[in-house]
Motif scaffolding. Structure first.
Motif, PDB file in Angstrom:
ATOM      1  N   SER A 134       0.835  -1.204   0.000  1.00  0.00           N
ATOM      2  CA  SER A 134       0.000   0.000   0.000  1.00  0.00           C
ATOM      3  C   SER A 134       0.868   1.251   0.000  1.00  0.00           C
ATOM      4  O   SER A 134       0.546   2.247  -0.668  1.00  0.00           O
ATOM      5  CB  SER A 134      -0.918  -0.012   1.232  1.00  0.00           C
ATOM      6  N   GLN A 174       0.834   3.621  -2.967  1.00  0.00           N
ATOM      7  CA  GLN A 174      -0.086   4.642  -2.454  1.00  0.00           C
ATOM      8  C   GLN A 174      -1.530   4.323  -2.880  1.00  0.00           C
ATOM      9  O   GLN A 174      -2.274   5.178  -3.343  1.00  0.00           O
ATOM     10  CB  GLN A 174       0.337   6.033  -2.915  1.00  0.00           C
ATOM     11  N   PRO A 184      -5.255   2.281  -1.561  1.00  0.00           N
ATOM     12  CA  PRO A 184      -5.981   1.675  -0.448  1.00  0.00           C
ATOM     13  C   PRO A 184      -6.145   0.178  -0.690  1.00  0.00           C
ATOM     14  O   PRO A 184      -5.987  -0.314  -1.821  1.00  0.00           O
ATOM     15  CB  PRO A 184      -7.337   2.395  -0.481  1.00  0.00           C
ATOM     16  N   TYR A 212      -5.747   3.183   3.739  1.00  0.00           N
ATOM     17  CA  TYR A 212      -4.330   3.171   3.389  1.00  0.00           C
ATOM     18  C   TYR A 212      -3.554   2.686   4.611  1.00  0.00           C
ATOM     19  O   TYR A 212      -3.896   3.034   5.744  1.00  0.00           O
ATOM     20  CB  TYR A 212      -3.840   4.565   3.005  1.00  0.00           C
ATOM     21  N   ALA A 264       1.870   3.595   4.401  1.00  0.00           N
ATOM     22  CA  ALA A 264       1.522   4.474   3.283  1.00  0.00           C
ATOM     23  C   ALA A 264       1.294   5.896   3.764  1.00  0.00           C
ATOM     24  O   ALA A 264       1.738   6.870   3.126  1.00  0.00           O
ATOM     25  CB  ALA A 264       0.277   3.946   2.573  1.00  0.00           C
ATOM     26  N   GLN A 265       0.613   6.048   4.907  1.00  0.00           N
ATOM     27  CA  GLN A 265       0.361   7.383   5.451  1.00  0.00           C
ATOM     28  C   GLN A 265       1.669   8.049   5.874  1.00  0.00           C
ATOM     29  O   GLN A 265       1.862   9.254   5.645  1.00  0.00           O
ATOM     30  CB  GLN A 265      -0.609   7.283   6.628  1.00  0.00           C
TER      31      GLN A 265
END
Length: 303
Positions: free
Chosen positions: A192, A196, A198, A249, A253-254
Motif C-alpha cells: 500500500s 499509495q 488503499p 491506506y 503508506a500514510q
C-alpha cells in the motif's frame, strides 16, 4: 477511570475518544498541532455511526509526558521506533498500579517496554482503520476490536472498553494474535505504501494476490520456526482485510505520504531479522523492506 494516551495519533485518539464518550477522563498526549486544536475545539471523533466533539473536562490534551501522572490506564500508542524513548519519558510519572496497554504495530513492543518500566505492561492486538483527518480530528473507517494480554488490571480495562463500545477480549495467546496481525501488516503495509493505494484497489492489481501469498508463506514459516502458535485462518484473515477496510491506506503508506519514517523495520523487517536468526529465507519481505527504505531515504535526502 483516568486514562492517558501516550502518542495520541489516529489509533490513540479513537480509543481515547471512545472511553471519554463513556464517561472516563482522558488526557491525550501528542503533537502540538493536535493538542492546540483539541484544547480549542475538543476532539472531533468522526465514527461510522456518529460525529461528535468531546472537550474538557472529559478530554484534555498535552504535549508533555508528565501528563500520564495519576492515570489508572495508559494507552501506549507511539510508533514502534519510539517505544524505549517514550517509555523512559513516562517512567517517572507512572503510578505503582498503572496498567500500560501497548496498542502498537509489531510483536515485541510489550517486551521492550518491560525493559524500561516496572509497571504492569500488557500487549494488545489492534484491528481498526482510522486516520487523522486534520488537527484534533480522527476519522474512523471501520472495525475497532482489541485482543488483550492477561495482566493484573486487564479485566478492568477490558470491561471499561467493552462498556465504551469497543469489542475487547482477553486471550492467553496474544503472542499468536500479534503474529497474525503482523502477517496481515506484512502483506498489506509495504505494498500500500509503495503504490499509495488503499487496500480494496491494491488487491485488484495483477499479480498482487500471488505476491501476498508469497509474503504470508514466509511469515508463517518464520513464526513456526520461532515456536509461535498461530490462530487458525491466517490466510482468510489476510483476504478479509481488503473486504472490511477497502478504503484504508496502511500506516506505512500514510507515513510515506507525509515524508515520515515508517515502522517497516518492525514489520517486514522484523520477519527478515527473525528469519535470518532462525535460518528461514525471507526474500519477498526483504525486498519490500528495502523498497520502503529507499523511498524513505529519497524523501530525506539532502540535495
Amino acid at each position: 477511570m483516568k486514562v492517558a494516551v501516550m502518542g495520541a495519533g489516529a489509533v490513540g485518539c479513537f480509543y481515547g475518544g471512545m472511553l471519554a464518550r463513556a464517561g472516563h477522563d482522558v488526557v491525550l498526549i501528542g503533537r502540538p498541532q493536535h493538542v492546540e486544536a483539541i484544547a480549542r475545539d475538543g476532539l472531533r471523533l468522526e465514527a461510522q455511526q456518529f460525529d461528535e466533539r468531546i472537550g474538557a473536562p472529559r478530554v484534555t490534551a498535552s504535549t508533555e509526558a508528565a501528563a500520564v501522572a495519576g492515570a489508572d490506564l495508559v494507552l501506549f500508542c507511539v510508533k514502534s521506533t519510539d517505544t524505549e524513548s517514550a517509555g523512559a519519558s513516562i517512567k517517572p510519572h507512572l503510578g505503582e498500579h498503572t496498567l500500560v496497554l501497548t496498542l502498537q504495530n509489531g510483536v515485541d513492543n510489550a517486551e521492550r517496554l518491560r525493559g524500561v518500566i516496572t509497571q504492569d505492561v500488557a500487549a494488545a492486538v489492534v484491528y481498526v482503520a482510522t486516520e487523522m483527518a486534520g488537527p484534533g480530528h480522527v476519522r474512523h473507517h471501520g472495525r475497532g476490536e482489541l485482543v488483550i494480554e492477561p495482566a493484573r488490571a486487564s479485566e478492568t480495562a477490558a470491561r471499561a472498553l467493552i462498556a465504551a463500545g469497543v469489542p475487547t477480549e482477553i486471550s492467553p495467546n496474544v503472542r499468536g494474535a500479534l503474529w497474525a496481525k503482523l502477517i496481515v501488516n506484512c502483506a498489506y503495509n509495504a505494498l500500500s505504501a509503495i503504490t499509495q493505494l488503499p487496500y480494496g484497489r491494491l488487491v485488484q492489481g495483477a499479480g498482487v494476490s500471488d505476491a501476498m501469498s508469497d509474503i504470508v508463506a514466509e511469515c508463517v514459516a518464520v513464526a513456526q520456526a520461532d515456536g509461535v502458535t498461530l490462530p487458525p485462518g491466517v490466510d482468510g484473515a489476510v483476504s478479509h482485510i481488503a473486504q472490511t477496510m477497502p478504503g484504508q491506506y496502511s500506516s506505512t503508506a500514510q507515513d510515506l505520504a507525509r515524508g515520515k519514517r515508517s515502522e517497516i523495520d518492525h514489520l517486514n523487517g522484523y520477519v527478515v531479522q527473525r528469519g535470518a536468526a532462525l535460518g528461514v529465507p525471507t526474500p519477498a519481505n526483504r525486498l519490500l523492506q528495502t523498497l520502503v527504505r529507499l523511498i524513505e531515504d529519497k524523501a530525506h535526502a539532502v540535495i
